[in-house]
Design a protein around this motif. Structure first.
Motif, PDB file in Angstrom:
ATOM      1  N   GLY A 179     -13.425  10.368 -39.879  1.00  0.00           N
ATOM      2  CA  GLY A 179     -12.389   9.692 -39.110  1.00  0.00           C
ATOM      3  C   GLY A 179     -10.985  10.045 -39.533  1.00  0.00           C
ATOM      4  N   ALA A 180     -10.825  10.489 -40.773  1.00  0.00           N
ATOM      5  CA  ALA A 180      -9.496  10.828 -41.284  1.00  0.00           C
ATOM      6  C   ALA A 180      -9.108  12.274 -40.990  1.00  0.00           C
ATOM      7  N   PHE A 181      -9.969  13.007 -40.277  1.00  0.00           N
ATOM      8  CA  PHE A 181      -9.710  14.412 -39.966  1.00  0.00           C
ATOM      9  C   PHE A 181      -9.678  14.599 -38.460  1.00  0.00           C
ATOM     10  N   LYS A 182      -8.836  15.517 -37.999  1.00  0.00           N
ATOM     11  CA  LYS A 182      -8.638  15.684 -36.552  1.00  0.00           C
ATOM     12  C   LYS A 182      -9.638  16.693 -36.009  1.00  0.00           C
ATOM     13  N   MET A 183     -10.862  16.229 -35.851  1.00  0.00           N
ATOM     14  CA  MET A 183     -11.959  17.057 -35.367  1.00  0.00           C
ATOM     15  C   MET A 183     -12.370  16.622 -33.970  1.00  0.00           C
ATOM     16  N   GLY A 184     -12.753  17.584 -33.155  1.00  0.00           N
ATOM     17  CA  GLY A 184     -13.185  17.263 -31.808  1.00  0.00           C
ATOM     18  C   GLY A 184     -14.374  16.326 -31.779  1.00  0.00           C
ATOM     19  N   SER A 185     -15.226  16.405 -32.807  1.00  0.00           N
ATOM     20  CA  SER A 185     -16.418  15.542 -32.857  1.00  0.00           C
ATOM     21  C   SER A 185     -16.072  14.072 -33.001  1.00  0.00           C
ATOM     22  N   ASN A 186     -14.839  13.744 -33.403  1.00  0.00           N
ATOM     23  CA  ASN A 186     -14.407  12.348 -33.448  1.00  0.00           C
ATOM     24  C   ASN A 186     -14.103  11.810 -32.053  1.00  0.00           C
ATOM     25  N   TYR A 187     -13.748  12.703 -31.156  1.00  0.00           N
ATOM     26  CA  TYR A 187     -13.234  12.289 -29.853  1.00  0.00           C
ATOM     27  C   TYR A 187     -14.309  12.247 -28.769  1.00  0.00           C
ATOM     28  N   ALA A 188     -15.238  13.210 -28.793  1.00  0.00           N
ATOM     29  CA  ALA A 188     -16.241  13.286 -27.730  1.00  0.00           C
ATOM     30  C   ALA A 188     -17.017  11.977 -27.541  1.00  0.00           C
ATOM     31  N   PRO A 189     -17.465  11.304 -28.623  1.00  0.00           N
ATOM     32  CA  PRO A 189     -18.230  10.068 -28.413  1.00  0.00           C
ATOM     33  C   PRO A 189     -17.403   8.896 -27.895  1.00  0.00           C
TER      34      PRO A 189
ATOM     35  N   HIS B 259     -22.718  24.357 -30.564  1.00  0.00           N
ATOM     36  CA  HIS B 259     -23.958  23.643 -30.866  1.00  0.00           C
ATOM     37  C   HIS B 259     -23.784  22.521 -31.875  1.00  0.00           C
ATOM     38  N   TYR B 260     -22.855  22.692 -32.814  1.00  0.00           N
ATOM     39  CA  TYR B 260     -22.706  21.717 -33.891  1.00  0.00           C
ATOM     40  C   TYR B 260     -21.289  21.143 -33.994  1.00  0.00           C
ATOM     41  N   ALA B 261     -20.468  21.401 -32.976  1.00  0.00           N
ATOM     42  CA  ALA B 261     -19.114  20.834 -32.915  1.00  0.00           C
ATOM     43  C   ALA B 261     -18.275  21.184 -34.139  1.00  0.00           C
ATOM     44  N   SER B 262     -18.439  22.399 -34.655  1.00  0.00           N
ATOM     45  CA  SER B 262     -17.639  22.858 -35.801  1.00  0.00           C
ATOM     46  C   SER B 262     -16.267  23.265 -35.282  1.00  0.00           C
ATOM     47  N   GLU B 263     -15.377  22.291 -35.188  1.00  0.00           N
ATOM     48  CA  GLU B 263     -14.096  22.510 -34.517  1.00  0.00           C
ATOM     49  C   GLU B 263     -13.084  21.487 -34.985  1.00  0.00           C
ATOM     50  N   LEU B 264     -11.825  21.892 -34.992  1.00  0.00           N
ATOM     51  CA  LEU B 264     -10.740  20.964 -35.301  1.00  0.00           C
ATOM     52  C   LEU B 264      -9.503  21.426 -34.558  1.00  0.00           C
ATOM     53  N   PHE B 265      -8.525  20.534 -34.450  1.00  0.00           N
ATOM     54  CA  PHE B 265      -7.323  20.883 -33.702  1.00  0.00           C
ATOM     55  C   PHE B 265      -6.157  20.054 -34.196  1.00  0.00           C
ATOM     56  N   GLU B 266      -4.986  20.381 -33.688  1.00  0.00           N
ATOM     57  CA  GLU B 266      -3.786  19.606 -33.964  1.00  0.00           C
ATOM     58  C   GLU B 266      -3.016  19.391 -32.670  1.00  0.00           C
ATOM     59  N   GLY B 267      -2.125  18.415 -32.697  1.00  0.00           N
ATOM     60  CA  GLY B 267      -1.237  18.157 -31.576  1.00  0.00           C
ATOM     61  C   GLY B 267       0.187  18.100 -32.092  1.00  0.00           C
TER      62      GLY B 267
END
Length: 397
Positions: free
Chosen positions: A215-225, A86-94
């Motif tokens: 923008g400086a953090f690797k969060m999914g909410s940066n990518y979806a838009p 619901h609030y995109a509380s998520e992060l990831f790495e590659g």
């Protein structure tokens, strides 16, 4: 503020031991009885395959971290009210690992990724853990699925650690519950064009990041838009990706999911490699970005700078014939040359050929030699787990 957030969290041995964390020696391992066939390495797509096993561990305030498990890949069990949905509380790495020329499997600078993941977790309000223990379990996962690491000098295994908020509550608050998991799989080049120069759409009406944001953090909410804009650039303008701009002076920030570099002769007549700085919080501190900067500074052959690049300054240099090469960098692509930029109706031609520039090619060559251990380097870390027989031996529990 942003520089302090971007600094790795330095911990003494005493502090590390005091963190509530899962432990690698508590791993419960269940091996699949239905291993999947391995894909062909020819035309292997990026991110299209997962190996047989995954890592998973959960956190709740009452119980702390659960016992960590490695098990066959299967759907996650998650409540429909979980905050991540619901609030995109998520992060990831590659991250990537490689089958090197000596037959050993090594990871490329894994602690750089895990330090960045730790900073993202702090920003997202997710619980802490011991990143050194986390690296051990990632290495164990790779060890178990080592036959999925391609026997190829063009492919690698991509590793995707992910951290999500799982508290089943619709309130917009910091999540009490969390899930940390890792999947992996063999992968080929990110762009279908491989090492050919790509075309970017630079449209100032679309913004990826801004001061004070994430923008400086690797969060999914940066990518979806960004997904719809990337698709629009491809569909309407024959551009493979987007050059993200910011501010009234249209600062060049990132190229799609890559950090952005320009190699030019600056106004003082010096050869210079320049990339946007991290201090405003607009730029993801990429591990490959850092590696390119460190590598080229070691060469000491030209000036290497981190500074803002406004479009006006870039176009002036381009019109004066001072721009030599433009490229992006990232874990998925390593480096990717840029040939053209479409900006406010202008076709900005950096190169009229698909050929990779001399500097871009040299950087790619040197980093690839490090990846596959043709040039032994401390950036490569073996997955061998010294001194812990329980982690070296693959057994099902």
């Amino acid at each position: 503020m942003f520089l302090s957030l971007l600094q790795p969290v330095r911990m003494t041995a005493r502090c590390v031991r005091s963190i509530s964390s899962f432990r690698a020696d508590d791993l419960h391992i269940t091996l699949t009885d239905k291993p999947k066939p391995k894909p062909s390495y020819d035309n292997l797509p990026f991110g299209g395959n997962t190996s047989d096993h995954m890592f998973e561990v959960d956190y709740t305030p009452a119980m702390g971290w659960s016992r960590p498990v490695i098990r066959p890949v299967e759907p996650l069990q998650i409540h429909p009210a979980a905050k991540v949905l619901h609030y995109a509380s998520e992060l990831f790495e590659g991250m990537k690992c490689y089958r090197c020329v000596d037959g050993k499997i090594r990871m490329f600078r894994p602690m750089e990724n895990l330090e960045r993941m730790e900073r993202s977790a702090v920003r997202a309000g997710l619980p802490p853990y011991d990143r050194f223990e986390f690296l051990k379990v990632i290495k164990k996962l790779i060890n178990i699925d080592q036959e999925w690491v391609p026997y190829s000098d063009r492919c690698s295994m991509y590793i995707r650690p992910t951290f999500i908020a799982t508290e089943p509550s619709l309130g917009v608050t910091q999540s009490t519950d969390a899930k940390l998991f890792v999947i992996a799989g063999p992968t080929g080049p990110y762009f279908k064009t491989s090492m050919k120069a790509i075309r970017l759409l630079a449209d100032p009406q679309y913004v990826r990041a801004w001061p004070g944001g994430c923008g400086a953090f690797k969060m999914g909410s940066n990518y979806a838009p960004t997904v719809a804009i990337q698709a629009y650039a491809q569909r309407e303008h024959n551009c493979q990706s987007v050059l993200w701009l910011f501010g009234d002076d249209h600062q060049m920030t990132e190229a799609g999911t890559m950090n952005f570099f320009v190699f030019w002769t600056n106004e003082a007549g010096e050869q210079e490699l320049v990339t946007p700085p991290l201090d405003a919080g607009l730029i993801l501190p990429g591990v490959t970005r850092k590696s390119v900067l460190e590598l080229t500074r070691q060469w000491n052959e030209f000036k290497v700078t981190e500074e803002v690049i406004p479009m006006g300054k870039f176009i002036k240099a381009l019109n004066e014939g001072r721009v030599k090469e433009v490229f992006g960098s990232g874990t998925a692509s390593i480096v990717c040359p840029v040939g053209q930029i479409l900006y406010q109706g202008q076709e900005l031609h950096i190169t009229d050929t698909d050929d990779i520039g001399e500097l871009t090619q040299r950087i790619c060559h040197d980093i690839n030699e490090i990846h596959y251990y043709l040039k032994p380097h401390p950036w490569m870390e073996s997955i061998d787990i010294d001194g812990d027989e329980s982690l070296r031996t693959v057994t099902a529990n």
